[in-house]
Motif scaffolding. Structure first.
Motif, PDB file in Angstrom:
ATOM      1  N   LEU B  20      38.340  39.867  28.012  1.00 41.05           N
ATOM      2  CA  LEU B  20      38.042  39.264  29.267  1.00 41.05           C
ATOM      3  C   LEU B  20      37.434  37.934  29.132  1.00 41.05           C
ATOM      4  CD1 LEU B  20      36.086  42.397  30.542  1.00 41.05           C
ATOM      5  CD2 LEU B  20      38.228  41.657  31.109  1.00 41.05           C
ATOM      6  N   SER B  24      37.983  36.674  34.586  1.00 40.87           N
ATOM      7  CA  SER B  24      38.632  37.733  34.941  1.00 40.87           C
ATOM      8  C   SER B  24      38.442  38.410  36.348  1.00 40.87           C
ATOM      9  CB  SER B  24      38.508  38.863  33.750  1.00 40.87           C
ATOM     10  OG  SER B  24      38.927  38.322  32.559  1.00 40.87           O
ATOM     11  N   GLY B  75      42.198  41.520  33.436  1.00 37.27           N
ATOM     12  CA  GLY B  75      43.068  40.308  33.380  1.00 37.27           C
ATOM     13  C   GLY B  75      44.348  40.480  34.467  1.00 37.27           C
TER      14      GLY B  75
END
Lengths: 234, 111
Positions: B20, B24, B75
């Motif tokens: 992350l 994100s 993501g």
């Protein structure tokens, strides 16, 4: 002979189990905190009744992540005796140490009453002091004790003789009227295939002294006391 | 025997975690857990009876389950789906007695 009694936040039957072990049976007692990462040399581990972690999400769902549970899984894999009572049975199912699950009672009521159980296995370390197909009287106290397993699992349990206790009437007849919670096949307690992990909804620790209305529960504690050391030695 | 053994339990926390970044996006997983059709659902039966009493006689079946909202960073939507699927399998639903389904919402859009 040393019994270990696991205490989760929300466990309520730990002291009752401890009393029977310590004061009635005269065996060694060790409480195990849920954060303990070792079992302190116990010969049998009891997961007592209550509402571990508030029964959040599902009964037993969070308790299985406790550090002590990892050690109990390893202990069971080595053949050590693990005994889940009520909430402890629910935890063992969630942990995958026993098959199936316990769901909401068919009546939707919390049931707190005496039940008759027919003992279907007496060759186990937990039941050796019971007579063949003996009917024992042990109280229940639960809202989610209806045993469920898919048909394949259920038939495997039956074929392998893994049903240890079944709700019955005073004469030992397994009837729907004697079933307090809607458990499939009137199942009150089962054992794993190896015979060293027992789960049961009724509370033997609540009937181990005559003052409490019965002593049938003591037979199970005595059975374990007699056999636990032999089991670990073999 | 269930596949998820307690000895494997900590793996939830140690399994691969997505990479992350601070960019994100946050997504919301809206998860519905219901009792499997083969599992007796006394709550559902009781609610059905209540609805019949109120005159809703067209009701043929009621199943009572639970709704869980999980806010997470992911993501991509694909990644979010994978992670939520794993959450459901490992904790949020008990596959012995429950089914689950979920939707992923990103920026208020349902996917």
């Amino acid at each position: 002979m040393k019994f270990g009694v696991v205490v989760f936040p929300g466990t309520w039957s730990d002291r009752d189990c401890g009393w029977v072990i310590d004061q009635v049976l005269g065996a060694e007692l060790q409480y195990l905190w849920h954060k303990d990462a070792d079992l302190k040399g116990c010969d049998c581990i009891i997961l007592p009744g209550g509402f571990a972690y508030g029964d959040y999400l599902r009964t037993g769902a969070i308790a299985r992540f406790a550090p002590v549970m990892e050690k109990i899984g390893e202990f069971a894999d080595r053949g050590g005796l693990v005994w889940g009572i009520c909430n402890g049975f629910q935890v063992l199912c969630e942990a995958g140490l026993l098959p199936g699950a316990l769901i909401r009672n068919a009546s939707l009521e919390y049931r707190c009453q005496w039940t008759n159980l027919v003992v279907e296995r007496t060759d186990l370390p937990f039941t050796s002091q019971c007579a063949t197909r003996e009917v024992i009287s042990i109280p229940i106290g639960h809202g989610e004790g209806s045993y469920f397993a898919d048909p394949a699992t259920l038939s495997r349990l039956e074929q392998r003789g893994q049903v240890v206790f079944r709700y019955c009437d005073a004469g030992g007849r397994v009837t729907s009227n004697a079933n307090p919670n809607g458990s499939l096949h009137n199942i009150a307690g089962i054992v794993n295939a190896r015979g060293n992990v027992l789960g049961m909804m009724p509370h033997p620790e609540r009937c181990a002294e005559a003052e409490l209305g019965g002593t049938d529960g003591l037979k199970l504690f005595r059975s374990v006391a007699e056999n636990a050391m032999k089991v670990l030695a073999s | 025997m269930r596949s998820l053994r307690c000895s494997a339990a900590p793996s939830i926390w140690t399994t691969w975690a997505p990479n992350l970044s601070s960019r994100s996006p946050a997504v919301i997983a809206k998860i519905v857990v219901t009792p499997k059709p083969v599992v007796n659902d006394p709550q559902g039966i009781t609610v059905k009876q209540g609805l019949a009493t109120l005159g809703f006689r067209e009701v043929s079946d009621v199943r009572v389950g639970k709704y869980i909202e999980v806010n997470l960073e992911a993501g991509s939507e694909h990644e979010a789906r994978q992670r939520v699927e794993a959450m459901c399998k490992q904790l949020l639903a008990n596959h012995v007695i429950e089914d689950y389904r979920f939707e992923i919402e990103t920026d208020g859009r349902r996917r």
